[in-house]
Enzyme design. Structure first.
Site, mmCIF file in Angstrom:
data_model
loop_
_atom_site.group_PDB
_atom_site.id
_atom_site.type_symbol
_atom_site.label_atom_id
_atom_site.label_comp_id
_atom_site.label_asym_id
_atom_site.label_seq_id
_atom_site.Cartn_x
_atom_site.Cartn_y
_atom_site.Cartn_z
ATOM 1 N N GLU A 94 -2.669 11.234 2.557
ATOM 2 C CA GLU A 94 -3.258 9.879 2.988
ATOM 3 C C GLU A 94 -1.967 8.822 3.246
ATOM 4 O OE1 GLU A 94 -6.260 6.226 1.769
ATOM 5 O OE2 GLU A 94 -6.248 8.080 0.652
ATOM 6 N N SER A 138 -14.627 6.297 -2.698
ATOM 7 C CA SER A 138 -14.786 5.150 -1.809
ATOM 8 C C SER A 138 -16.189 4.813 -1.766
ATOM 9 C CB SER A 138 -14.556 5.850 -0.667
ATOM 10 O OG SER A 138 -15.089 7.097 -0.115
#
Length: 292
Positions: A195, A58
């Site tokens: 996720e 990320s």
């Protein structure tokens, strides 16, 4: 006002290990995990008592400004991993293997995983994918490197998935995710990130495997939780996923501080006398004599 007393120093608690993860699952104690990409953030997290820090890919979006996670390189990941390792001494440190660092072959996956420990100061690595990553997981674990799996929404497959979409919402897709979790467990993964999958499914997966699950947008039934720190702090202003709880709005605070600074400089309110270094009158007069 919070009644939680923060851990005073990172050395006041034992090093968190993969064994700690398993023991916490066995005792039913939730595992805490956040992302970090720099020294001061990692140090603050360690002092707060976080169980694990993920140097996440990320980084690509929230620090480097890319549109998705695909462009970030091994060198960029290792650079930030080293900074985090200097700041956190107690948390379990996990390096996120970037796109194309493990997909080509199990041998290349092992080589790059080793770099995260040898050059990045990490304790473990994370990679995305289920059954298609079993060989890579086995190779890495076989070399003594702990591996965290990641299934459900796998951001490196954003184009294949058709965007950042929740996964496992049909019966067949849910069954495949459960199978993937069991395959990763059998391959030797010490934990798995789930996720953007339905909460009920995540709870079933968590109960059917012996290794801990770490949820992100997967409900409270997981064995632990992880968030991207820039989302939690309100530092990343492009978008905030539905599953994020924002604990602060640092972007707004930074904007306010920067705007006030610009105004203070332009109106000459800053620097004020208290921000200024001075010479004695005697030295100033001597200087003036010197330059005559």
């Amino acid at each position: 006002m919070s009644t939680v007393t923060p851990v005073s120093t990172s050395t006041s608690r034992k090093k968190v290990t993969t064994l700690t993860f398993r023991q916490k699952k066995e005792r039913g104690e939730p595992i805490t995990m956040l992302t970090a990409y720099d020294y001061p953030t990692a140090m603050a997290m360690d002092r707060a008592g976080i169980d694990s820090i993920l140097v996440g890919d990320s980084l690509a979006m929230v620090v480097l400004g890319y549109e998705n996670t695909l462009p970030v390189t091994m060198e960029e990941m290792l650079h930030h991993a080293r900074a985090v390792a200097r700041g956190a001494k107690s948390a379990l440190l996990v390096g996120d293997m970037p796109f194309m660092s493990y997909q080509v072959s199990a041998e290349e996956a092992l080589r790059n995983a080793g770099r995260f420990l040898q050059q990045g100061g990490m304790d473990a690595v994370k990679l995305e994918g289920g059954r298609e990553r079993a060989d890579a997981v086995r190779a890495i674990v076989g070399a003594g490197i702990p591996v965290m799996g990641h299934i459900g929404l796998t951001p490196q497959s954003v184009h294949q998935l058709g965007g950042f979409r929740a996964q496992g919402k049909t019966a067949s897709a849910a069954k495949r995710l459960l199978e993937d979790a069991k395959i990763l467990e059998d391959a030797g993964a010490f934990s798995i990130v789930l996720e953007s999958v339905p909460a009920r499914l995540a709870e079933v997966i968590s109960k059917q495997i012996s290794i801990p699950t770490i949820g992100i947008g997967a409900g409270v039934g997981c064995d632990g939780q992880v968030l991207v720190t820039h989302d939690l702090l309100g530092l990343f202003d492009r978008f905030t996923p539905k599953f994020v709880k924002q604990y602060a709005n640092f972007h707004a605070e930074m904007n306010k501080a920067f705007t006030e600074y610009v105004d203070d400089v332009e109106t000459k309110r800053f620097p004020a006398v208290e921000h200024t270094v001075e010479m004695t009158d005697e030295e100033w007069h001597a200087f003036q004599e010197e330059i005559k």
